[in-house]
Design a protein around this motif. Structure first.
Motif, mmCIF file in Angstrom:
data_model
loop_
_atom_site.group_PDB
_atom_site.id
_atom_site.type_symbol
_atom_site.label_atom_id
_atom_site.label_comp_id
_atom_site.label_asym_id
_atom_site.label_seq_id
_atom_site.Cartn_x
_atom_site.Cartn_y
_atom_site.Cartn_z
ATOM 1 N N ILE A 118 0.963 -1.187 0.177
ATOM 2 C CA ILE A 118 -0.001 -0.136 -0.216
ATOM 3 C C ILE A 118 0.921 1.487 0.042
ATOM 4 O O ILE A 118 0.586 2.266 -0.708
ATOM 5 N N ALA A 119 2.050 1.269 0.864
ATOM 6 C CA ALA A 119 2.918 2.494 0.755
ATOM 7 C C ALA A 119 3.514 2.601 -0.576
ATOM 8 O O ALA A 119 3.493 3.650 -1.030
ATOM 9 N N ASN A 120 3.843 1.502 -1.269
ATOM 10 C CA ASN A 120 4.335 1.608 -2.485
ATOM 11 C C ASN A 120 3.323 2.167 -3.430
ATOM 12 O O ASN A 120 3.826 3.127 -4.574
ATOM 13 N N LYS A 121 2.065 1.718 -3.471
ATOM 14 C CA LYS A 121 1.099 2.311 -4.347
ATOM 15 C C LYS A 121 0.788 3.632 -4.133
ATOM 16 O O LYS A 121 0.615 4.437 -5.061
ATOM 17 N N ALA A 122 0.861 3.942 -2.830
ATOM 18 C CA ALA A 122 0.811 5.449 -2.406
ATOM 19 C C ALA A 122 1.918 6.278 -3.226
ATOM 20 O O ALA A 122 1.650 7.310 -3.998
ATOM 21 N N MET A 123 3.009 5.864 -3.216
ATOM 22 C CA MET A 123 4.055 6.670 -3.931
ATOM 23 C C MET A 123 3.957 6.659 -5.452
ATOM 24 O O MET A 123 3.910 7.757 -6.064
ATOM 25 N N ALA A 124 3.442 5.592 -5.941
ATOM 26 C CA ALA A 124 3.273 5.538 -7.259
ATOM 27 C C ALA A 124 2.097 6.486 -7.875
ATOM 28 O O ALA A 124 1.959 7.226 -8.931
ATOM 29 N N ASP A 125 0.945 6.536 -6.759
ATOM 30 C CA ASP A 125 -0.345 7.261 -7.507
ATOM 31 C C ASP A 125 0.239 8.850 -7.060
ATOM 32 O O ASP A 125 -0.292 9.562 -7.986
ATOM 33 N N LEU A 126 1.023 9.188 -6.260
ATOM 34 C CA LEU A 126 1.091 10.465 -6.037
ATOM 35 C C LEU A 126 2.124 10.786 -7.140
ATOM 36 O O LEU A 126 2.272 12.218 -7.457
ATOM 37 N N GLU A 127 2.867 10.094 -7.816
ATOM 38 C CA GLU A 127 3.623 10.276 -9.169
ATOM 39 C C GLU A 127 2.979 10.623 -10.185
ATOM 40 O O GLU A 127 3.046 11.433 -10.866
ATOM 41 N N LEU A 161 3.579 11.915 2.943
ATOM 42 C CA LEU A 161 3.487 13.382 3.257
ATOM 43 C C LEU A 161 4.706 14.023 2.358
ATOM 44 O O LEU A 161 4.304 14.983 1.760
ATOM 45 N N LYS A 162 5.784 13.520 2.391
ATOM 46 C CA LYS A 162 6.901 14.139 1.698
ATOM 47 C C LYS A 162 6.607 14.400 0.208
ATOM 48 O O LYS A 162 6.897 15.327 -0.350
ATOM 49 N N LYS A 163 6.178 13.153 -0.343
ATOM 50 C CA LYS A 163 5.747 13.143 -1.756
ATOM 51 C C LYS A 163 4.575 14.060 -2.048
ATOM 52 O O LYS A 163 4.680 14.808 -2.887
ATOM 53 N N LEU A 164 3.576 13.857 -1.195
ATOM 54 C CA LEU A 164 2.366 14.771 -1.426
ATOM 55 C C LEU A 164 2.721 16.188 -1.461
ATOM 56 O O LEU A 164 2.164 16.904 -2.461
ATOM 57 N N PHE A 165 3.373 16.623 -0.454
ATOM 58 C CA PHE A 165 3.703 18.236 -0.388
ATOM 59 C C PHE A 165 4.645 18.686 -1.576
ATOM 60 O O PHE A 165 4.765 19.832 -1.822
ATOM 61 N N GLU A 166 5.192 17.782 -2.306
ATOM 62 C CA GLU A 166 5.973 18.145 -3.564
ATOM 63 C C GLU A 166 5.036 18.668 -4.664
ATOM 64 O O GLU A 166 5.275 19.655 -5.329
ATOM 65 N N ASN A 167 3.651 18.523 -4.619
ATOM 66 C CA ASN A 167 2.552 19.094 -5.223
ATOM 67 C C ASN A 167 1.592 20.003 -4.822
ATOM 68 O O ASN A 167 0.748 20.456 -5.268
ATOM 69 N N GLU A 168 2.131 20.663 -3.683
ATOM 70 C CA GLU A 168 1.024 21.545 -2.875
ATOM 71 C C GLU A 168 1.127 22.850 -3.784
ATOM 72 O O GLU A 168 1.955 23.415 -4.365
ATOM 73 N N ILE A 169 -0.054 23.585 -3.526
ATOM 74 C CA ILE A 169 -0.156 24.902 -4.223
ATOM 75 C C ILE A 169 -0.488 25.847 -3.193
ATOM 76 O O ILE A 169 -1.465 25.771 -2.493
ATOM 77 N N ILE A 170 0.498 26.808 -2.872
ATOM 78 C CA ILE A 170 0.405 27.976 -1.757
ATOM 79 C C ILE A 170 0.392 29.171 -2.368
ATOM 80 O O ILE A 170 1.394 29.436 -3.177
ATOM 81 N N ASP A 171 -0.590 30.044 -1.982
ATOM 82 C CA ASP A 171 -0.413 31.621 -2.497
ATOM 83 C C ASP A 171 -1.143 32.070 -1.245
ATOM 84 O O ASP A 171 -1.325 31.538 -0.189
ATOM 85 N N GLU A 172 -1.572 33.330 -1.797
ATOM 86 C CA GLU A 172 -2.299 34.430 -0.569
ATOM 87 C C GLU A 172 -3.509 33.736 -0.279
ATOM 88 O O GLU A 172 -4.060 34.134 0.972
#
Length: 404
Positions: A118-127, A161-172
């Motif tokens: 499941i952990a490996n699938k999570a990383m693949a899905d986040l890719e 979490l580390k992989k997820l936050f690579e794609n975060e969008i942050i602005d004002e």
């Protein structure tokens, strides 16, 4: 609360008697999954055993044993790893049943190999930027957040979490994520999804769950706050001449900025009530009353439209039907201690009973009720029965599976 509806006549055949007949007739056609298959039925049976004799528990244990045999067999028991349909749903169920004392099992040892997969699938899905709750990485993260704290589980969480936050969008305006999995047209993979079933709201809920459980993940509270800020910035209250029933928070924001609203504004999958639950929780963990005030305002505006919402809520199911709405109001009451929410919980429970009674008396509706697709946990009779059982027992620990 003036609902202008007559109470459900409890001298008729009870809703649970009707539901039990429908479930018994349809459950054999179900697949193995949690939200649309046999695992949802197993959950229902174990929960039912709190109210009735051991017959339900015996059936649940038999079905669970058969399910374990399928999982351990060389043939794949599930079509994927998702929370809704796959191995993650299986692990969520087993973990829940063990925590509730329904079964005795060494979860860490028995699920170790599946945890790795499941952990490996999570990383693949986040890719692939699949942040879906029902069918993607948020569902996997939710599962790990529900497990007892161990070094291996903690490492899976940190990596995701580390992989997820690579794609975060942050602005004002705040924080948000896209979900490339859930789309009906190609360009929709870049849309901002607000739903609990497929969007940012489920991520926010999981962030709060992790922050409450792990002291060194308290920084996720700020991430949840930023996500709440983004949600609030998109809030569009109806003006006086706007008679259209819709959600006040958008369900989706397109890449061109166009906001799409849900016509069932109180649904579990896409609706204002689940966002209110999130905002109440953010208020508690940040001690910032701003979020509580907005949650209360939106929640009370939603309750003002109850009678008009009845035209759009035509089924008694969990996903976007009356049973799910009832449970959302119960969660809001538990978070806020606002009696108005409890009154609306009672109203929607009563409404659920009336929908079941009405459908059971209609020849056409009765035929539809027997269809196998109407038996499931998320969009069928099992979820409805679970909510009504909880109304009688006042026990609803199972709602954590739905993030509410």
């Amino acid at each position: 609360m003036n609902t202008q509806e007559r109470p459900y006549d409890r001298t008729e055949l009870s809703s649970m008697e009707i539901l039990e007949s429908l479930i018994t007739n349809g459950v054999k056609a179900l697949n193995n999954s949690l939200f649309s298959g046999q695992m949802g039925y197993i959950l229902y049976l174990f929960e039912s055993s709190k109210l009735i004799d051991n017959t339900a528990r015996e059936e649940a244990e038999t079905l669970l044993y058969e399910l374990f045999e399928k999982v351990n067999d060389t043939t794949s028991a599930f079509g994927d790893y998702s929370l809704a349909n796959g191995y993650t749903g299986f692990c969520v169920l087993i973990n829940y049943l063990e925590k509730q004392g329904f079964i005795e099992i060494e979860v860490e040892n028995e699920l170790h190999e599946l945890d790795l997969a499941i952990a490996n699938k999570a990383m693949a899905d986040l890719e692939q930027n699949n942040t879906d709750f029902l069918y993607g990485a948020t569902g996997y993260l939710h599962y790990f957040s529900e497990r007892d704290i161990t070094s291996s589980i903690k490492q899976h969480i940190i990596s995701i979490l580390k992989k997820l936050f690579e794609n975060e969008i942050i602005d004002e305006q705040g924080l948000r994520f896209t979900n490339a999995f859930y789309h009906k047209v190609p360009e929709e993979k870049n849309y901002i999804n607000f739903g609990l079933a497929h969007g940012n709201l489920s991520l926010g809920m999981v962030f709060l769950n992790l922050a409450e459980k792990y002291p060194d993940l308290h920084w996720l509270i700020n991430k949840a706050r930023m996500l709440a800020d983004y949600l609030i910035n998109q809030l569009e209250l109806r003006v006086e001449d706007d008679s259209v029933i819709r959600s006040l928070f958008p369900s989706i924001i397109q890449t061109d900025g166009v906001k799409c609203f849900n016509k069932v504004p109180v649904a579990w999958c896409y609706g204002d009530l689940a966002i209110c639950i999130f905002l109440y929780r953010v208020a508690q963990l940040t001690e910032d009353k701003k979020y509580q005030e907005i949650a209360s305002k939106v929640g009370h505006l939603s309750m003002k439209d109850t009678i008009r919402q009845l035209d759009f809520v035509t089924d008694p199911f969990f996903c976007h039907g009356s049973a799910g709405i009832a449970q959302l109001y119960k969660s809001l009451y538990q978070l806020s201690n606002d009696q108005n929410y409890l009154n609306h919980y009672e109203f929607w429970i009563d409404r659920t009973n009336k929908i079941i009674s009405k459908k059971s008396k209609s020849k056409k509706a009765n035929a539809d009720m027997d269809e196998p697709e109407h038996v499931s946990l998320l969009e069928g009779w099992i979820g409805t029965a679970l909510v009504l059982n909880s109304y009688e027992s006042n026990i609803n620990t199972w709602k954590s599976i739905f993030l509410i």
